[in-house]
Design a protein around this motif. Structure first.
Motif, short mmCIF file in Angstrom:
data_model
loop_
_atom_site.label_atom_id
_atom_site.label_comp_id
_atom_site.label_asym_id
_atom_site.label_seq_id
_atom_site.Cartn_x
_atom_site.Cartn_y
_atom_site.Cartn_z
N GLU A 165 0.82 11.13 6.62
CA GLU A 165 -0.49 10.47 6.17
C GLU A 165 -0.16 10.01 4.50
O GLU A 165 -0.97 9.20 4.19
CB GLU A 165 -1.43 11.50 6.10
N GLN B 52 1.01 -1.04 -0.10
CA GLN B 52 0.01 -0.01 0.01
C GLN B 52 0.92 1.24 0.13
O GLN B 52 1.95 1.19 0.42
CB GLN B 52 -0.95 -0.23 1.19
N CYS C 33 -3.55 4.57 -2.80
CA CYS C 33 -4.60 5.46 -2.25
C CYS C 33 -3.95 6.85 -2.71
O CYS C 33 -2.90 7.23 -2.95
CB CYS C 33 -4.56 5.43 -0.54
N PRO D 44 -13.70 2.77 -3.05
CA PRO D 44 -13.92 2.84 -1.44
C PRO D 44 -12.58 2.66 -0.69
O PRO D 44 -11.83 2.10 -0.63
CB PRO D 44 -14.99 1.53 -0.97
N GLY D 45 -12.39 3.84 0.30
CA GLY D 45 -11.18 3.87 1.12
C GLY D 45 -9.97 4.05 0.45
O GLY D 45 -8.98 4.27 1.07
N ARG D 46 -9.87 4.45 -0.80
CA ARG D 46 -8.83 4.78 -1.53
C ARG D 46 -8.42 6.03 -2.08
O ARG D 46 -7.45 6.58 -2.47
CB ARG D 46 -8.51 3.62 -2.79
N ALA E 199 -13.96 8.93 -4.59
CA ALA E 199 -14.01 8.22 -3.22
C ALA E 199 -15.25 7.09 -3.21
O ALA E 199 -14.72 6.07 -2.98
CB ALA E 199 -14.24 9.09 -2.01
N SER F 232 -3.40 -1.22 -4.88
CA SER F 232 -2.99 -1.11 -3.61
C SER F 232 -2.52 0.26 -3.45
O SER F 232 -1.80 0.78 -2.16
CB SER F 232 -2.16 -1.94 -3.04
N GLU G 115 -15.46 13.09 -4.66
CA GLU G 115 -16.34 12.35 -3.86
C GLU G 115 -16.84 11.37 -4.60
O GLU G 115 -16.90 10.27 -4.33
CB GLU G 115 -17.61 13.08 -3.35
N ARG H 90 -9.61 10.60 -1.02
CA ARG H 90 -10.22 11.24 -0.21
C ARG H 90 -9.81 12.63 -0.78
O ARG H 90 -8.64 12.99 -1.17
CB ARG H 90 -9.67 11.10 1.25
N THR I 204 0.31 5.63 0.00
CA THR I 204 -0.79 6.83 -0.40
C THR I 204 0.15 8.38 -1.07
O THR I 204 1.12 8.46 -0.35
CB THR I 204 -1.40 7.23 0.97
#
Lengths: 345, 345
Positions: free
Chosen positions: A97, A2, A34, A56-58, A52, A32, A49, A60, A4
């Motif tokens: 983050e 993963q 984000c 889902p979850g990946r 998002a 994997s 949005e 924001r 981000t």
């Protein structure tokens, strides 16, 4: 694994019309990964949005109230626009983050903010910008490209270390070769800085090839070519200019009359192939090296495909621990020098 | 207008096998030109005699017992080989028997000998090497290309003056535009030397355009692009490397299978045209500027056609009084500065 990315969705000539579709393609291709989509609410919130929802979850949305303009000075970008999308994206790398930030915005501002927020690694005086260029065999990584105009031999050595680690990460090569850009004529072989830099590189523990010349960049003689930012910038832009001129002339010749247009039509598959293999968009994504975090600069005029390449490059650099590798190599060098000094004393 | 060239027939990768046929073609094309064919008797005397017979009064053999090798140091070339073909050719310019010298030999040696024998013009600290590059519109003259690695602002100003006069002579332009090579990012716009050079150029009386970037070289934004020899050399060689890489890829793609070979056959006239228009041989002949005499350096690997271009360029520079023009422009500048100092006092 993963990862981000914090994406400055407002940066670049095209802003969200490029960055958001590129983020979508990137999420689709890399299951994997984000993204934090940083920008002004009115410009990107609704599309963010939607992303998002689709991933889902990946994905924001992260709000930032300001945008750094292409002609803002680094000082202006740092002191006045403290809630810019660029700044907020880099802040998210600092906070942990995100593992990397990507922006197509103003290079000077990106460098200044990255340096201020993330700081440089121990032993690195100045961050550098590295890009990938196509070569006859493989690819060449060149740095610096304009962040540092006056360089000392130590700076050039640090560029060598950072460039080698970038190649080890992005090309999975264990001991990438490093060349020092110099000029050919024997009696005038380089100025004092370059001569001293060669000495340092020779005893650095890197796989130092020695001096290379301008043509070696496109021959692919070494994996990395090190030079000061003035020379690197001039070489890079002259090469872009030459490629454009040649492409323009080819276009001119192929549209000259009915016969050449007919030939062009038949040659289309060949031309497409050449274009694809030499497409500068494939090389988009210059790394800002020497920082305590991964920051990747996309070309300001990048389209969706090009921007996606920059995102992929950032993800790869973060996944392969670029920062740790540069840091470890630098520590190794400093320990080596320390031992030498001790030995000499 | 009559003009006599002193040709170093031994210089270059191919020596007399290129220089002598090129001299013959040149004499055939330029009916008021004469040549001194300088070299070792056993290598060129018989062919030189034949040329003298074919062009009565316009070709003459001049004996020189030594040849400067490509890897001879300038010091070696100057001190040990005092009767080299290169030296003798330049001596003939000094004595006034010839108005220009041409050599495809060792650049460092050519520069050192030219400087020692001919001396620099008043106000010129260092000679520079200028070449012609193809641009989208017209041609660009770039200097320096490697003779001067560390340059002061005054050196860059002198390059500007010399370059502008070269264009005025070879392109018959009255006020050629001069650009100063710099890098793009605002906050890092050049180092101290370049900033000061811009000031000097702005008040020089030249048609100073301002800063240009690497891509402007091939856009043809200005007639002249001024930079230090390290940058110029790197840009020139990188451009050569890129052009070779692209040509190689085109060749590869066009020979991939029977279809591409068929396309290549049909495209032959188009490809030939592009090749002709972008043929680097057409741009052969770099001028050594700032000397009290015209010296032109041919590429070491020049063929007969390329070498003939260098001869033509040398003849044109001599006929249009390049040295006098540079000298007058320099005097004009020095007078202007003198007046300013007087005015300020």
């Amino acid at each position: 694994m993963q990862v981000t990315l914090a994406i400055d969705c407002m940066g670049g000539d095209h802003g969200p019309t490029v960055t958001l579709p590129a983020a979508r393609n990137f999420l689709r291709a890399d299951s994997s990964a984000c993204v934090l989509l940083v920008g002004r609410g009115e410009a990107i919130a609704s599309e963010a949005e939607r992303l998002a929802g689709d991933f889902p979850g990946r994905a924001r949305f992260v709000a930032a109230s300001e945008v750094i303009a292409m002609d803002d000075s680094p000082a202006m970008a740092m002191r006045v626009k403290k809630d810019s999308s660029m700044r907020v994206a880099i802040d998210r790398v600092k906070s942990g983050e995100a593992q990397a930030a990507v922006s197509a915005g103003n290079t000077g501002a990106l460098m200044a903010i990255s340096r201020f927020v993330l700081k440089t690694l121990p032993g690195i005086d100045r961050p550098a910008i590295a890009t990938i260029l196509p070569a006859r065999t493989g690819r060449t990584y060149m740095l610096d490209l304009g962040a540092n105009v006056d360089c000392s031999p130590e700076h050039l050595l640090q560029f060598g270390i950072m460039g080698a680690m970038l190649v080890s990460v992005l090309e999975q090569k264990d001991t990438p070769s490093v060349g020092l850009l110099n000029i050919g004529e024997e009696e005038i072989k380089g100025n004092g800085v370059v001569k001293q830099a060669a000495e340092l590189l020779r005893s650095s523990g890197l796989n130092f090839f020695g001096n290379v010349e301008g043509n070696d960049v496109f021959k692919g003689t070494t994996d990395v070519v090190v030079c000061d930012g003035f020379v690197g910038n001039a070489v890079l832009k002259a090469s872009e200019g030459l490629a454009q001129m040649l492409a323009g002339r080819l276009r001119e010749e192929l549209t000259r009359n009915w016969y050449t247009k007919f030939v062009a039509m038949l040659a289309l598959p060949v031309l497409r192939r050449i274009k694809r293999n030499n497409d500068p968009r494939r090389y988009n994504g210059a790394a800002l090296l020497g920082l305590r975090g991964v920051v990747v600069k996309s070309h300001g005029s990048a389209d969706v495909f090009a921007y996606e390449q920059a995102l992929m490059r950032a993800a790869e650099a973060a996944r392969h621990d670029l920062v740790k590798r540069i840091s470890a190599q630098m520590d190794d060098y400093l320990a080596r020098v320390g031992a030498e000094i001790k030995g000499a004393a």
